[in-house]
Motif scaffolding. Structure first.
Motif, mmCIF file in Angstrom:
data_model
loop_
_atom_site.group_PDB
_atom_site.id
_atom_site.type_symbol
_atom_site.label_atom_id
_atom_site.label_comp_id
_atom_site.label_asym_id
_atom_site.label_seq_id
_atom_site.Cartn_x
_atom_site.Cartn_y
_atom_site.Cartn_z
ATOM 1 N N UNK A 18 0.824 -1.206 0.000
ATOM 2 C CA UNK A 18 0.000 0.000 0.000
ATOM 3 C C UNK A 18 0.857 1.254 0.000
ATOM 4 N N UNK A 19 2.027 1.197 0.638
ATOM 5 C CA UNK A 19 2.918 2.357 0.636
ATOM 6 C C UNK A 19 3.375 2.686 -0.783
ATOM 7 N N UNK A 20 3.647 1.664 -1.575
ATOM 8 C CA UNK A 20 4.067 1.899 -2.958
ATOM 9 C C UNK A 20 2.890 2.322 -3.834
ATOM 10 N N UNK A 21 1.719 1.743 -3.580
ATOM 11 C CA UNK A 21 0.537 2.123 -4.360
ATOM 12 C C UNK A 21 0.190 3.588 -4.112
ATOM 13 N N UNK A 63 7.948 8.719 3.216
ATOM 14 C CA UNK A 63 7.508 9.924 3.890
ATOM 15 C C UNK A 63 6.098 9.690 4.419
ATOM 16 N N UNK A 64 5.658 10.534 5.310
ATOM 17 C CA UNK A 64 4.303 10.427 5.842
ATOM 18 C C UNK A 64 3.368 11.300 5.026
ATOM 19 N N UNK A 65 2.376 10.669 4.407
ATOM 20 C CA UNK A 65 1.407 11.397 3.592
ATOM 21 C C UNK A 65 0.227 11.828 4.445
ATOM 22 N N UNK A 71 -7.847 6.035 2.263
ATOM 23 C CA UNK A 71 -7.288 5.398 3.461
ATOM 24 C C UNK A 71 -8.134 5.716 4.681
ATOM 25 N N UNK A 72 -9.395 6.071 4.490
ATOM 26 C CA UNK A 72 -10.242 6.424 5.617
ATOM 27 C C UNK A 72 -9.827 7.725 6.272
ATOM 28 N N UNK A 76 -0.406 7.994 6.375
ATOM 29 C CA UNK A 76 0.264 6.716 6.135
ATOM 30 C C UNK A 76 1.673 6.970 5.631
ATOM 31 N N UNK A 77 2.539 5.998 5.870
ATOM 32 C CA UNK A 77 3.884 6.032 5.305
ATOM 33 C C UNK A 77 3.808 5.590 3.852
ATOM 34 N N UNK A 78 4.317 6.402 2.939
ATOM 35 C CA UNK A 78 4.235 6.098 1.510
ATOM 36 C C UNK A 78 5.614 6.216 0.877
ATOM 37 N N UNK A 79 5.793 5.508 -0.232
ATOM 38 C CA UNK A 79 7.045 5.582 -0.969
ATOM 39 C C UNK A 79 7.123 6.909 -1.717
ATOM 40 N N UNK A 80 8.299 7.456 -1.786
ATOM 41 C CA UNK A 80 8.484 8.677 -2.569
ATOM 42 C C UNK A 80 9.913 8.695 -3.094
#
Length: 392
Positions: A18-21, A63-65, A71-72, A76-80
């Motif tokens: 999910x972080x990459x998506x 990074x934290x998005x 995501x309700x 979340x932590x996401x790839x960047x």
């Protein structure tokens, strides 16, 4: 093509997935605006996954998005970074090619000239946008555009007796270039050769499975299909698909993953890439050829701890939203179809729930990682017959 479910991935790898998506989606929005987010796709995020898996410090690419309806409305932590941006560039160019293909076939509303004209304009803008982002990360998208252009000519000339691999070659070339560039971004140029081979076979597999899944509909509508046009039987297509899956597995053994892990071994950094490309691709093949059954189809009647069993209830959360805030989140989930499709968090309690019409691909119980779960949360295969040595 790659559509894993959280039952097989487990909580840790699902979070990484999910972080990459989300990272791909946000990279598209950040560089090209809200409309570009519609090209977010599962196969494209493999580029981001591979880049991070080879990185010396994978956490540096996170990074934290902020809150998002999908995501309700939670962070979340996401790839960047460059991996996500390369995935965005590739997704834009390939989505542009897909749209032009639909226009050429006159699919649905695209059969109408005004709609087709607008679609061509959007496709051209995506080509330019992909080229800009690709240039920023050192990737020349011309190889992708050239592959798309050559594809049209090859399809025009192909006929009965033409090897189907002649038709899949442009797709193979494009995906090989994209996979290989992840090694450059990760600072591991020696990985370019095995990743190019894995990418080439992944492109072949994607083209073949797409042809298999669409063949019946293409025949009914009169659309061009590589298997029908070349007279390739499904048995031969299945053989080529299985060979491609095996070849990808062998190529990935030569990849040097992150944190100094030697070739032939994958640490937790390469666990998600290993799970997706080694264990999920066979499920994709079986699904396309209709040879799978749902491993989690037993639902609530499965014994606890078995693949079909429901997850244990989560402990009550203390960060419940108020009435109005919860209603606002519910509205966002409803407008984005999260309440009926996929997995979402309850707008008030935050508990994880399944959408009413969620179509989770829980197939492939015959796969070792589906039933005995020999691949743990970090993707490590203990006793799994996949030819990998993860040093567990």
């Amino acid at each position: 093509m790659v559509r894993p479910c959280r039952h097989r991935l487990g909580e840790k790898l699902t979070a990484q997935w999910m972080a990459h998506l989300c990272g791909l989606c946000l990279a598209l929005r950040g560089d090209h605006g809200q409309l570009a987010r519609i090209v977010t796709n599962y196969d494209g995020l493999l580029i981001s996954v591979l880049t991070e898996a080879q990185a010396e410090r994978p956490d540096a690419g996170r990074r934290t998005a902020g809150p998002c309806p999908l995501r309700g409305m939670r962070t979340a932590s996401v790839a960047h970074g460059e991996g996500a941006r390369l995935a965005a560039a590739v997704s834009l160019v390939l989505a542009s090619a897909k749209m032009r293909d639909h226009v050429a076939d006159g699919d649905g509303m695209l059969a109408r000239k005004p709609v087709a004209f607008a679609a061509r304009r959007v496709a051209a803008s995506w080509d330019r946008a992909g080229a800009r982002t690709g240039s920023d990360v050192g990737f020349d998208t011309a190889v992708l555009v050239d592959a798309v252009d050559r594809q049209t000519g090859i399809e025009t000339l192909a006929g009965p007796g033409t090897p189907v691999l002649t038709v899949t070659e442009p797709t193979e070339t494009a995906t090989a270039a994209a996979f290989a560039h992840t090694a450059v971004l990760a600072g591991r140029p020696h990985n370019a050769v095995p990743l190019a081979e894995a990418g080439r076979l992944f492109g072949r597999l994607a083209h073949l499975l797409d042809a298999v899944e669409d063949q019946e509909a293409d025949v009914a509508s009169g659309a061009w299909n590589p298997l029908t046009a070349t007279g390739t039987p499904l048995e031969e297509a299945r053989r080529l698909a299985d060979d491609a899956v095996h070849g990808i597995r062998l190529a990935l053994r030569e990849v040097d993953w992150g944190s100094g892990v030697s070739p032939g071994r994958h640490s937790s950094d390469g666990g998600l890439a290993h799970r997706l490309l080694v264990h999920e691709l066979p499920n994709s093949v079986r699904r396309a050829f209709g040879t799978v059954s749902c491993a989690h189809g037993t639902g609530p009647y499965a014994p606890p701890g078995t693949p079909g069993a429901p997850p244990p209830p989560e402990p009550p959360r203390r960060d419940r939203r108020g009435l109005l805030a919860g209603c606002a989140v519910w509205l966002g989930l409803a407008c984005t179809c999260q309440l009926c499709c996929g997995t979402y968090e309850d707008p008030w309690s935050g508990e994880r729930k399944e959408g009413s019409c969620a179509n989770c691909d829980c197939s492939g119980c015959g796969d070792c990682c589906s039933c005995c779960n020999c691949c743990g949360e970090d993707g490590c295969c203990d006793g799994c017959d996949c030819g990998c040595d993860c040093g567990c």
